[in-house]
Design a protein around this motif. Structure first.
Motif, short mmCIF file in Angstrom:
data_model
loop_
_atom_site.label_atom_id
_atom_site.label_comp_id
_atom_site.label_asym_id
_atom_site.label_seq_id
_atom_site.Cartn_x
_atom_site.Cartn_y
_atom_site.Cartn_z
N ILE A 251 0.85 -1.19 0.00
CA ILE A 251 0.00 0.00 0.00
C ILE A 251 0.88 1.24 0.00
CG2 ILE A 251 -1.79 1.30 1.20
CD1 ILE A 251 -2.71 -1.23 2.54
N PHE A 252 0.64 2.12 -0.95
CA PHE A 252 1.20 3.47 -0.93
C PHE A 252 0.05 4.43 -1.18
CE2 PHE A 252 2.63 7.36 -2.82
CZ PHE A 252 3.73 7.72 -2.06
N TRP A 253 -0.23 5.27 -0.19
CA TRP A 253 -1.33 6.23 -0.29
C TRP A 253 -2.62 5.50 -0.65
CZ3 TRP A 253 -2.51 10.07 -4.73
CH2 TRP A 253 -3.37 11.08 -4.28
N ASN A 254 -3.20 5.77 -1.83
CA ASN A 254 -4.45 5.16 -2.26
C ASN A 254 -4.24 3.99 -3.21
OD1 ASN A 254 -5.93 7.21 -0.87
ND2 ASN A 254 -5.59 8.57 -2.60
N PHE A 255 -3.00 3.57 -3.35
CA PHE A 255 -2.67 2.51 -4.31
C PHE A 255 -2.38 1.20 -3.57
CE2 PHE A 255 -0.61 6.32 -6.57
CZ PHE A 255 -1.80 6.67 -7.18
N VAL A 256 -2.97 0.11 -4.06
CA VAL A 256 -2.74 -1.23 -3.50
C VAL A 256 -2.39 -2.17 -4.64
CG1 VAL A 256 -3.77 -3.18 -2.27
CG2 VAL A 256 -4.35 -0.84 -1.60
N HIS A 257 -1.29 -2.92 -4.49
CA HIS A 257 -0.90 -3.83 -5.57
C HIS A 257 0.14 -4.82 -5.05
CE1 HIS A 257 -0.22 -5.08 -9.75
NE2 HIS A 257 -1.26 -4.33 -10.06
N THR A 258 0.26 -5.95 -5.75
CA THR A 258 1.30 -6.93 -5.39
C THR A 258 2.64 -6.58 -6.03
OG1 THR A 258 0.64 -8.35 -7.24
CG2 THR A 258 -0.36 -8.81 -5.10
#
Length: 294
Positions: A251-258
Motif C-alpha cells: 500500500i502506498f497512499w491510495n494505491f494497493v498492488h502486489t
C-alpha cells in the motif's frame, strides 16, 4: 480459553479536512483476509459552514466499500458515476487498473448542520484482477440481506455467510456482517465464518473469556471456528474477514498492488495527471510526500 489473538485500538488520522479513526492497516496486522484498510468516520457534527470535501483522488488494485450509519455523501467518479449514498446502502467501487473519485457533502446539505458517520473500507483484489477494468455498483439498503435471530439483528453487508449472499459484487471469498442487539446476548457463530476473522466494536461492549472489550477496538480471532462472545445490551459489532491471499499486497497512499513497480508507475501517472478525469471536477489531491509503503 480466549480466542482473541490481537487487539487493535482505533487511532486518529487526518484525511485532509476530516478526522477519522484508523483501524487498518496496523503494524502487527496488515490485513484481515482481503481487508487491507478501514477508517471509522465520525460521528462528526458539522456546522452549516463545514462540509466533507475530498477532492478527486486515484485508486488502483482494490475495491472500496462505503457504508454510512448517519449522513450522506455524494460520490462522483471518472466512470461518469454520480450517486448519493445514505445510511444502510453500499457504494462498491472496483478500481482495477485505475479510477478517480471525489466524495463531498451533497449540495442540499451544504448550508445546514449535519452529522456524518460511517465506515470507509478497502478490499484488496486477487492478483489476476488487480489490473481489471474499473467499475462501480450502488446497492440500496433494502437489498442488503437482514434477519433477526434470538432477538439479535443481523445484516450481511458484503460477501457470503450463514448460507446467505450479499448482492455486493465482491471478487474473493469474504464477509462483512453487522450484528446489533438491545439486551445482553451470547453469540455463537459456529462454522458460519471462514479464513481470517476480526470483530470491530462500534458501540457497546463484548465479553470474551471474562474480559470486557469496549467500543473503537478491533479484536483479531485466532480461529474463525471458535468465534463466540457475549454482547452487552445495546451493542453493535461488525465481523469481517475471509480468505487471505497468498501474495503480499503493498500500500502506498491510495494505491494497493502486489507489484511495487505498478505502484511507482501509478505515482508518476498521477503526478502527471494521466489518470482519467472526474466530469465537472477541476480540483485534485496532490501526491503526498510519503516514504516507503504502509
Amino acid at each position: 480459553m480466549s480466542n482473541i489473538q490481537l487487539i487493535i485500538e482505533e487511532r486518529a488520522a487526518d484525511i485532509g479536512n476530516f478526522l477519522v479513526g484508523r483501524l487498518l492497516p496496523f503494524k502487527e496486522k496488515r490485513a484481515v483476509g482481503p481487508f487491507v484498510f478501514i477508517d471509522h468516520m465520525g460521528p462528526a457534527k458539522l456546522k452549516e459552514y463545514q462540509n466533507l470535501d475530498v477532492a478527486p483522488h486515484p485508486h488502483i488494485g482494490l475495491s472500496t466499500l462505503t457504508y454510512l450509519f448517519e449522513g450522506a455523501i455524494m460520490h462522483r467518479d471518472s466512470l461518469g458515476t454520480e450517486v448519493e449514498i445514505q445510511p444502510g446502502a453500499v457504494n462498491w467501487m472496483t478500481a482495477g487498473k485505475g479510477v478517480v473519485h471525489s466524495e463531498r457533502t451533497p449540495e442540499y446539505l451544504r448550508t445546514t448542520d449535519k452529522i456524518l458517520h460511517g465506515l470507509q473500507i478497502w478490499v484488496a483484489l486477487p492478483k489476476h484482477l488487480e489490473n481489471c477494468e474499473p467499475s462501480f455498483t450502488h446497492i440500496e439498503a433494502k437489498e442488503i440481506p437482514q434477519w433477526v435471530q434470538n432477538e439479535v439483528n443481523f445484516k450481511l453487508i458484503a460477501g457470503k455467510a450463514f448460507g446467505k449472499k450479499s448482492p455486493v459484487p465482491v471478487h474473493s471469498p469474504l464477509y462483512l456482517i453487522e450484528i446489533k442487539n438491545s439486551k445482553s446476548t451470547t453469540i455463537n457463530i459456529g462454522s458460519a465464518l471462514y479464513g481470517e476473522v476480526a470483530l470491530y466494536i462500534l458501540e457497546g461492549s463484548i465479553i470474551d473469556d471474562g474480559n470486557r472489550y469496549d467500543a473503537k477496538q478491533i479484536l483479531i480471532a485466532k480461529e474463525s471456528s471458535l468465534c463466540a462472545f457475549e454482547m452487552t445490551e445495546n451493542t453493535t459489532v461488525y465481523l469481517f474477514g475471509g480468505e487471505a491471499f497468498p501474495e503480499e499486497h503493498f500500500i502506498f497512499w491510495n494505491f494497493v498492488h502486489t507489484d511495487k513497480n505498478v505502484i511507482e508507475q501509478a505515482k508518476e501517472d498521477w503526478k502527471a495527471q494521466r489518470f482519467p478525469k472526474v466530469p465537472n471536477e477541476t480540483e485534485w489531491v496532490p501526491l503526498p510526500e510519503i516514504k516507503g509503503f504502509k
